[in-house]
Design a protein around this motif. Structure first.
Motif, PDB file in Angstrom:
ATOM      1  N   GLU A 135     -41.445 -26.991  69.311  1.00 40.49           N
ATOM      2  CA  GLU A 135     -42.821 -26.896  68.839  1.00 40.49           C
ATOM      3  C   GLU A 135     -43.667 -27.547  69.928  1.00 40.49           C
ATOM      4  O   GLU A 135     -43.626 -28.777  70.073  1.00 40.49           O
ATOM      5  CB  GLU A 135     -42.939 -27.667  67.523  1.00 40.49           C
ATOM      6  CG  GLU A 135     -44.184 -27.329  66.751  1.00 40.49           C
ATOM      7  CD  GLU A 135     -44.267 -28.184  65.498  1.00 40.49           C
ATOM      8  OE1 GLU A 135     -43.265 -28.295  64.767  1.00 40.49           O
ATOM      9  OE2 GLU A 135     -45.343 -28.762  65.288  1.00 40.49           O
ATOM     10  N   GLN A 171     -34.668 -30.511  67.011  1.00 38.01           N
ATOM     11  CA  GLN A 171     -36.086 -30.140  67.048  1.00 38.01           C
ATOM     12  C   GLN A 171     -36.780 -30.874  68.198  1.00 38.01           C
ATOM     13  O   GLN A 171     -36.778 -32.113  68.222  1.00 38.01           O
ATOM     14  CB  GLN A 171     -36.748 -30.516  65.716  1.00 38.01           C
ATOM     15  CG  GLN A 171     -38.237 -30.285  65.668  1.00 38.01           C
ATOM     16  CD  GLN A 171     -38.610 -28.800  65.662  1.00 38.01           C
ATOM     17  OE1 GLN A 171     -38.067 -28.039  64.857  1.00 38.01           O
ATOM     18  NE2 GLN A 171     -39.496 -28.400  66.561  1.00 38.01           N
ATOM     19  N   THR A 173     -40.374 -31.561  70.183  1.00 40.93           N
ATOM     20  CA  THR A 173     -41.819 -31.448  70.019  1.00 40.93           C
ATOM     21  C   THR A 173     -42.511 -32.020  71.253  1.00 40.93           C
ATOM     22  O   THR A 173     -42.093 -33.073  71.754  1.00 40.93           O
ATOM     23  CB  THR A 173     -42.272 -32.258  68.775  1.00 40.93           C
ATOM     24  OG1 THR A 173     -41.420 -31.908  67.692  1.00 40.93           O
ATOM     25  CG2 THR A 173     -43.703 -31.950  68.396  1.00 40.93           C
TER      26      THR A 173
END
Ligand code: ADP
Length: 260
Positions: A135, A171, A173
């Motif tokens: 992200e 994940q 970011t």
């Protein structure tokens, strides 16, 4: 000489006497110096044969594939993977000696941060079955040592993979903070770190002692080197983690040149 003073207190906790010790640490320092020198020379000497081995294993794989001998080509590929791991260990040892001798210098320039993040994720995704999600905010160019920052990113991602054997999601970011810093975070859902060990993981050779069912290979140097690189880049590195639930390793570095 190293001096130490220990207070002797009475029952009211008032200091009534001091006892002092004086230790000659010359010998200890010499021993440390010899150890560091040895580490530097040994890791340097190991690099040359490793470089040749890598060329041979790649040559072998290429030729075996050409002859359609894929089984043996796969063995050559496995050899190459192990050589890469060994090279990474030797590089870590070399970096530690560089840090100790004050010779880990940053080679700063403008580079595109988003491109680097994509490059590192693609590279890491090729060698793992974990699913790496990104992200990303559009960050654009930053001023720093591209090679060393990529080293920190790879280290955090490969740790996230290594320390999450029973969860396959990672994940990543990236963000721009209000203070004009770039934030890079790697979240895993793995073994996590006990509260009282969180700061220690950035120390040289420190490893959280493994639980009985998991033992993870490593020297305990990656985070120490990463934290040196981030500090020298004018930033900070930190971790949020819950034991048994996972960890979130982050670093923040200034986007533009640091005036200090
Ligand atoms: P190494 O992985 O070679 O031991 P590092 O310096 O990269 O060395 O990490 C130091 C220690 O911090 C590791 O041994 C491990 O105990 C802990 N650690 C690092 N990353 C993670 C993570 N993502 N999850 C849980 N523990 C971690």
């Amino acid at each position: 000489f190293l001096g130490r003073a220990i207070p002797i207190k009475d029952t009211n906790e008032d200091v009534i006497q001091w006892i002092g010790t004086c230790t000659d640490i010359n010998e200890f320092k010499q021993f440390q110096q010899q150890k560091d020198n040895f580490l530097g020379i040994a890791s340097h000497e190991l690099k040359t044969p490793l470089t040749s081995l890598k060329l041979y294993s790649q040559y072998l794989e290429k030729n075996l594939r050409k002859q359609d001998d894929n089984n043996n080509a796969d063995v050559a590929k496995k050899m190459d993977d192990q050589i890469n791991k060994l090279t990474a260990l030797v590089n870590d040892l070399l970096d530690v000696t560089k840090i100790q001798n004050g010779k880990i210098l940053l080679n700063k320039s403008d580079f595109n941060f988003d491109e680097l993040v994509n490059e590192i994720i693609t590279e890491q995704q090729m060698s793992t079955s974990h699913r790496i999600y990104l992200e990303a905010e559009n960050i654009g160019n930053i001023y720093g040592d591209r090679h060393r920052i990529s080293q920190v990113m790879s280290n955090l991602i490969s740790n996230a993979i290594k320390y999450s054997p029973s969860s396959d999601k990672i994940q990543i970011t990236t963000k721009l903070t209000e203070e004009g810093c770039v934030l890079f975070s790697v979240r895993d859902y793995g073994i996590g770190i006990p509260e009282d060990k969180k700061d220690k993981v950035f120390e040289q050779y420190y490893r959280v002692s493994g639980s009985k069912e998991h033992t993870f290979p490593g020297l305990g140097l990656g985070l120490y080197i990463s934290s040196e690189i981030i500090q020298r880049s004018g930033g900070r590195i930190f971790v949020n983690s819950v034991e048994g639930k996972g960890s979130d390793f982050c670093f923040e570095i200034p986007k533009a040149d640091n005036p200090h």
